[in-house]
Design a protein around this motif. Structure first.
Motif, PDB file in Angstrom:
ATOM      1  N   ASP A 291     -16.397  -3.631  58.546  1.00  0.00           N
ATOM      2  CA  ASP A 291     -17.030  -3.865  57.251  1.00  0.00           C
ATOM      3  C   ASP A 291     -18.301  -3.022  57.138  1.00  0.00           C
ATOM      4  OD1 ASP A 291     -18.821  -5.161  58.890  1.00  0.00           O
ATOM      5  OD2 ASP A 291     -18.710  -7.087  57.860  1.00  0.00           O
TER       6      ASP A 291
ATOM      7  N   LEU B  53     -12.020  -5.112  60.056  1.00  0.00           N
ATOM      8  CA  LEU B  53     -11.252  -5.430  58.861  1.00  0.00           C
ATOM      9  C   LEU B  53      -9.758  -5.374  59.156  1.00  0.00           C
ATOM     10  CD1 LEU B  53     -13.221  -3.496  56.101  1.00  0.00           C
ATOM     11  CD2 LEU B  53     -13.265  -5.944  56.604  1.00  0.00           C
TER      12      LEU B  53
ATOM     13  N   GLN C   3      -5.733  -5.593  57.811  1.00  0.00           N
ATOM     14  CA  GLN C   3      -4.885  -5.233  56.676  1.00  0.00           C
ATOM     15  C   GLN C   3      -5.460  -4.109  55.815  1.00  0.00           C
ATOM     16  OE1 GLN C   3      -1.691  -6.380  56.251  1.00  0.00           O
ATOM     17  NE2 GLN C   3      -2.069  -7.295  58.248  1.00  0.00           N
ATOM     18  N   VAL C   4      -6.198  -3.187  56.415  1.00  0.00           N
ATOM     19  CA  VAL C   4      -6.630  -1.985  55.710  1.00  0.00           C
ATOM     20  C   VAL C   4      -5.461  -1.006  55.745  1.00  0.00           C
ATOM     21  CG1 VAL C   4      -8.239  -0.039  55.707  1.00  0.00           C
ATOM     22  CG2 VAL C   4      -9.038  -2.328  56.345  1.00  0.00           C
TER      23      VAL C   4
ATOM     24  N   THR D   6      -1.159  -0.160  58.789  1.00  0.00           N
ATOM     25  CA  THR D   6      -2.249  -1.063  58.427  1.00  0.00           C
ATOM     26  C   THR D   6      -2.978  -1.481  59.697  1.00  0.00           C
ATOM     27  OG1 THR D   6      -0.798  -2.995  58.522  1.00  0.00           O
ATOM     28  CG2 THR D   6      -1.122  -1.982  56.365  1.00  0.00           C
TER      29      THR D   6
ATOM     30  N   TYR E 262      -8.691  -0.640  51.010  1.00  0.00           N
ATOM     31  CA  TYR E 262      -8.841  -2.075  51.254  1.00  0.00           C
ATOM     32  C   TYR E 262      -9.146  -2.746  49.927  1.00  0.00           C
ATOM     33  CZ  TYR E 262     -10.241  -6.318  53.786  1.00  0.00           C
ATOM     34  OH  TYR E 262     -10.339  -7.595  54.279  1.00  0.00           O
TER      35      TYR E 262
END
Length: 91
Positions: free
Chosen positions: A32, A39, A41-42, A53, A74
């Protein structure tokens, strides 16, 4: 005696070797804005249309061609774009 089919097969094999030889693996972690929280599921997409991902730890790994661009996307954040060079780890 060498047949045309054998010659074509060898040419295709050579071309495949050249194409796959030029690819490199890039890997890294996505955090972040604070640089503390990873993070999950980027979306990580390459210029050649492949993608992956990030997992729970923010880690990703992707095979790309040198000179490709890689996009990080994202939900709710601005998409970031990086050019792939000899550096294979993006922080």
């Amino acid at each position: 005696m060498v047949s045309i089919q054998n010659i074509l097969f060898l040419i295709l094999l050579l071309l495949f070797s050249i194409i796959s030889f030029g690819q490199i693996n890039i890997k890294g972690k996505v955090y972040d804005e604070t640089g503390i929280l990873p993070l999950e599921q980027v979306s990580v997409l390459s210029g050649q249309g492949t993608g992956t991902t990030t997992g729970k730890t923010g880690y990703f790994e992707l095979t790309v061609n040198p000179g490709d661009s890689v996009w990080f996307s994202y939900l709710g954040k601005t998409t970031a774009k990086f050019a792939v060079s000899d550096i294979t780890t993006i922080k």
